[in-house]
Scaffold this active site. Structure first.
Site, PDB file in Angstrom:
ATOM      1  N   LYS A   1       0.846  -1.206   0.000  1.00 24.22           N
ATOM      2  CA  LYS A   1       0.000   0.000   0.000  1.00 24.22           C
ATOM      3  C   LYS A   1       0.879   1.253   0.000  1.00 24.22           C
ATOM      4  CE  LYS A   1      -1.616   1.524   4.073  1.00 24.22           C
ATOM      5  NZ  LYS A   1      -1.314   2.915   4.426  1.00 24.22           N
ATOM      6  N   ASN A   2       1.919   1.244   0.827  1.00 26.12           N
ATOM      7  CA  ASN A   2       2.718   2.465   1.011  1.00 26.12           C
ATOM      8  C   ASN A   2       3.722   2.709  -0.099  1.00 26.12           C
ATOM      9  OD1 ASN A   2       1.218   2.957   3.221  1.00 26.12           O
ATOM     10  ND2 ASN A   2       2.775   2.351   4.724  1.00 26.12           N
TER      11      ASN A   2
ATOM     12  N   ARG B   1      -4.860  10.580   4.829  1.00 25.36           N
ATOM     13  CA  ARG B   1      -3.877  11.650   4.929  1.00 25.36           C
ATOM     14  C   ARG B   1      -2.788  11.526   3.874  1.00 25.36           C
ATOM     15  NH1 ARG B   1      -2.138  13.275   8.765  1.00 25.36           N
ATOM     16  NH2 ARG B   1       0.031  13.251   8.092  1.00 25.36           N
TER      17      ARG B   1
ATOM     18  N   CYS C   1      -4.291  12.043  13.437  1.00 29.42           N
ATOM     19  CA  CYS C   1      -5.059  10.794  13.413  1.00 29.42           C
ATOM     20  C   CYS C   1      -4.811  10.118  14.756  1.00 29.42           C
ATOM     21  CB  CYS C   1      -4.628   9.925  12.233  1.00 29.42           C
ATOM     22  SG  CYS C   1      -3.039   9.178  12.463  1.00 29.42           S
TER      23      CYS C   1
ATOM     24  N   ARG D   1       0.872  14.135  13.411  1.00 31.51           N
ATOM     25  CA  ARG D   1       1.276  13.889  12.019  1.00 31.51           C
ATOM     26  C   ARG D   1       1.373  15.181  11.208  1.00 31.51           C
ATOM     27  NH1 ARG D   1      -0.761   8.436  10.162  1.00 31.51           N
ATOM     28  NH2 ARG D   1       0.999   8.611   8.750  1.00 31.51           N
TER      29      ARG D   1
ATOM     30  N   ASP E   1       5.113   0.212  11.990  1.00 37.67           N
ATOM     31  CA  ASP E   1       3.869  -0.400  11.497  1.00 37.67           C
ATOM     32  C   ASP E   1       3.733  -1.861  11.902  1.00 37.67           C
ATOM     33  OD1 ASP E   1       3.656   1.425   8.333  1.00 37.67           O
ATOM     34  OD2 ASP E   1       3.299   1.982  10.408  1.00 37.67           O
TER      35      ASP E   1
ATOM     36  N   ARG F   1      -8.462  -0.552   4.989  1.00 38.09           N
ATOM     37  CA  ARG F   1      -7.673   0.488   4.302  1.00 38.09           C
ATOM     38  C   ARG F   1      -6.345  -0.068   3.825  1.00 38.09           C
ATOM     39  NH1 ARG F   1      -6.985   5.852   7.458  1.00 38.09           N
ATOM     40  NH2 ARG F   1      -5.690   6.076   5.605  1.00 38.09           N
TER      41      ARG F   1
HETATM   42  C1  EPZ Z   1       4.443   6.757   6.426  1.00 37.38           C
HETATM   43  O1  EPZ Z   1       3.672   7.764   7.039  1.00 37.38           O
HETATM   44  C2  EPZ Z   1       3.527   5.558   6.296  1.00 37.38           C
HETATM   45  N1  EPZ Z   1       2.383   5.910   5.449  1.00 37.38           N
HETATM   46  C3  EPZ Z   1       3.038   5.135   7.679  1.00 37.38           C
HETATM   47  O2  EPZ Z   1       2.250   3.965   7.510  1.00 37.38           O
HETATM   48  C4  EPZ Z   1       4.248   4.787   8.539  1.00 37.38           C
HETATM   49  O3  EPZ Z   1       3.810   4.465   9.841  1.00 37.38           O
HETATM   50  C5  EPZ Z   1       5.206   5.992   8.593  1.00 37.38           C
HETATM   51  O4  EPZ Z   1       5.562   6.394   7.251  1.00 37.38           O
HETATM   52  C6  EPZ Z   1       6.474   5.692   9.361  1.00 37.38           C
HETATM   53  O5  EPZ Z   1       7.117   4.601   8.786  1.00 37.38           O
HETATM   54  C7  EPZ Z   1       2.570   5.947   4.105  1.00 37.38           C
HETATM   55  O6  EPZ Z   1       3.650   5.714   3.598  1.00 37.38           O
HETATM   56  C8  EPZ Z   1       1.363   6.293   3.286  1.00 37.38           C
HETATM   57  P1  EPZ Z   1       6.483  10.071   8.519  1.00 37.38           P
HETATM   58  P2  EPZ Z   1       4.225   9.273   7.089  1.00 37.38           P
HETATM   59  O7  EPZ Z   1       6.277  11.368   7.818  1.00 37.38           O
HETATM   60  O8  EPZ Z   1       5.060   9.560   5.900  1.00 37.38           O
HETATM   61  C9  EPZ Z   1       7.123  13.306  11.857  1.00 37.38           C
HETATM   62  C10 EPZ Z   1       0.352   2.638   7.741  1.00 37.38           C
HETATM   63  O9  EPZ Z   1      -0.156   2.085   8.709  1.00 37.38           O
HETATM   64  N2  EPZ Z   1       6.926  14.307  10.795  1.00 37.38           N
HETATM   65  O10 EPZ Z   1       7.628   9.220   8.134  1.00 37.38           O
HETATM   66  O11 EPZ Z   1       3.072  10.160   7.371  1.00 37.38           O
HETATM   67  C11 EPZ Z   1       5.829  12.552  12.172  1.00 37.38           C
HETATM   68  O12 EPZ Z   1       5.054  13.263  13.097  1.00 37.38           O
HETATM   69  C12 EPZ Z   1       0.862   4.048   7.861  1.00 37.38           C
HETATM   70  O13 EPZ Z   1       0.502   2.108   6.615  1.00 37.38           O
HETATM   71  C13 EPZ Z   1       7.094  15.640  11.081  1.00 37.38           C
HETATM   72  O14 EPZ Z   1       7.382  16.020  12.208  1.00 37.38           O
HETATM   73  O15 EPZ Z   1       5.152   9.214   8.358  1.00 37.38           O
HETATM   74  C14 EPZ Z   1       6.344  11.254  12.739  1.00 37.38           C
HETATM   75  O16 EPZ Z   1       6.618  11.437  14.115  1.00 37.38           O
HETATM   76  C15 EPZ Z   1       0.617   4.589   9.259  1.00 37.38           C
HETATM   77  N3  EPZ Z   1       6.902  16.559  10.092  1.00 37.38           N
HETATM   78  C16 EPZ Z   1       7.665  11.020  11.991  1.00 37.38           C
HETATM   79  O17 EPZ Z   1       8.001  12.280  11.396  1.00 37.38           O
HETATM   80  C17 EPZ Z   1       6.590  16.186   8.809  1.00 37.38           C
HETATM   81  O18 EPZ Z   1       6.454  17.069   7.931  1.00 37.38           O
HETATM   82  C18 EPZ Z   1       7.579   9.993  10.887  1.00 37.38           C
HETATM   83  O19 EPZ Z   1       6.475  10.355  10.087  1.00 37.38           O
HETATM   84  C19 EPZ Z   1       6.429  14.816   8.534  1.00 37.38           C
HETATM   85  C20 EPZ Z   1       6.609  13.882   9.535  1.00 37.38           C
END
Ligand code: EPZ
Length: 427
Positions: free
Chosen positions: A22-23, A92, A116, A121, A304, A396
């Protein structure tokens, strides 16, 4: 709302094939906005988030001919550059259209994704990166508005290795003028798969999979075909299911080198894990040993998989300390596991799990995609019946999970509809 009902206790045995990731599918689909000719994408998982992304592309004027796990896509025109709130609030990851829209059409309006269940996020790093590339970025009435005549290459440092942030900026940089360097980039296999697809289309990207990605902008991309990589989290979920039920499960169509942190933890917990070229087999001969784990960005232990492994640790011999370092509140599955008799104490970002001989079935509620998966894993081993409600969270990101687990011998069924109008779907 559908519910999934499991009668626990059956050791899972046999082979199961995973779907596409998915990702990886979501950024790959979003990247078709960059245009340049028809792309045929295969091995798309048939999950709700992919359907949502296809819907969003349609709203933007991208032509998508989707059937099953295949989609033929061309983005020669644009109907809108706006990703509306009604749609973004359901997924999102819609924010992934931001970079491609600004890069290709010079403007975008994307509803600011809310928080969420697992955390606030933010997307500040996506926006700061786009601004570095020369976009004028504002937030008005809950929408991110970004404008740029033509993006210009820049050096971008990411405070955290954000996965979708890296993907958004890598896509935006493809059509920018000049060279972009993304430092502290995410190294996830899904980032690498997106880069592989973009490179096939003529993008000039090096370093994907490392923390330093360089993109040399090109005037336009061309079409290409691409098969999405297998879903490493779905694969890990099935291994955890085999482990917790004392079974023998072979996951086929997966890439073991994407799952080393999970395989290593399962071996540490006492399971026999053997890897084939495109398969992983887990044989359980004993109750798991309690092992500590800490989630990190790839190649660390994946956040995850945290809920699924916590479920396994609930029936382990001994204590395990599970530390969630990626999201600020990703323990929402703990109260539900406690309802099943698990002994878990949460202290800040640590969950201390004292393994018990057994857990018991109970009505529990899903709250996010991976928490739901953790509850399903727990239900497979629980004594008696577990009913997981709000499984729309599960749908999802998991394709036909009850069929796949049923094929391994789980006693599991989906009950369609709200309370009182239950229709049982045989798996
Ligand atoms: C991706 O989300 C995945 N989703 C998530 O999978 C996964 O849990 C996550 O990466 C971490 O591996 C998709 O790829 C669609 P991040 P993402 O930005 O990109 C902080 C699932 O279940 N951050 O890597 O949204 C954030 O708060 C989903 O399949 C900022 O501070 O995660 C978090 O603490 C859930 N500012 C950390 O970085 C930003 O601009 C990692 O978030 C962006 C992120």
């Amino acid at each position: 709302m559908d519910r999934i009902v499991i009668t626990g206790g059956n050791p899972l045995r046999g082979t199961v094939r995973v779907s596409g990731a998915k990702n990886a599918a979501l950024p790959i689909l979003a990247s078709t906005i960059l245009g340049g000719g028809e792309c045929v994408i295969t091995n798309l998982p048939r999950v709700v988030d992919v359907v949502t992304m296809v819907k969003l592309l349609g709203l933007l004027g991208v032509a998508v001919k989707a059937e099953g796990s295949r989609a033929a896509i061309s983005a020669e025109t644009v109907r809108s550059t706006e990703a509306p709130y009604e749609l973004v609030k359901t997924m999102r990851a819609s924010v992934l259209v931001l970079g491609p829209l600004v890069s290709r059409w010079g403007e975008a309006a994307v509803s600011l994704p809310g928080g969420c269940a697992i955390g606030t996020r933010p997307v500040n790093l996506h926006l700061a990166g786009l601004a570095k590339l020369g976009a004028e970025v504002t937030i008005e009435h809950g929408y991110i508005r970004a404008k740029a005549k033509r993006l210009r290459g820049a050096r971008i440092y990411l405070d955290t290795p954000t996965v979708t942030g890296t993907e958004n900026l890598m896509m935006a940089a493809c059509l920018a003028e000049g060279t972009t360097v993304i430092e502290n980039a995410a190294r996830e296999p899904e980032v690498v798969d997106l880069a592989a697809f973009l490179i096939k289309r003529g993008a000039r990207i090096t370093g994907a999979g490392s923390d330093l990605i360089t993109v040399e902008g090109v005037p336009a991309l061309r079409g290409a075909d691409h098969e999405v990589i297998p879903d490493r989290i779905e694969a890990g979920t099935f291994l955890a299911a085999g482990a917790i039920t004392g079974g023998d499960v072979c996951v086929e169509g997966c890439l073991p080198n994407h799952m080393e942190a999970v395989s290593m933890k399962l071996r540490e917990a006492g399971f026999d894990v053997t890897e084939g070229k495109e398969s992983i087999r887990l044989k359980a001969s004993r109750r798991p040993k309690g092992v500590d784990m800490k989630t990190f960005a790839y190649p660390g232990f994946p956040t995850d998989m945290q809920a699924q492994m916590m479920a396994l640790m609930c029936v382990a011999e001994g204590t395990s300390v599970i530390t969630e370092t990626v999201f600020e509140s990703r323990f929402i599955h703990v109260p539900e596991l406690r309802r099943m008799g698990a002994d878990i104490k949460v202290e800040g970002s640590h969950a201390v799990v004292n393994g018990t001989e057994k857990i018991t079935g109970a009505p529990v509620m899903a709250s996010d995609l991976r928490a739901s998966a953790g509850l399903i894993v727990a239900g497979l081993a629980a004594e008696g019946e577990t009913e997981v409600s709000r499984v729309y969270h599960l749908d999802r990101g998991y394709e036909r999970i009850e069929e796949k687990l049923g094929g391994l011998g789980a006693v599991i069924r989906r009950v369609r509809g709200g309370a009182g109008s239950a229709v049982t779907v045989a798996t």
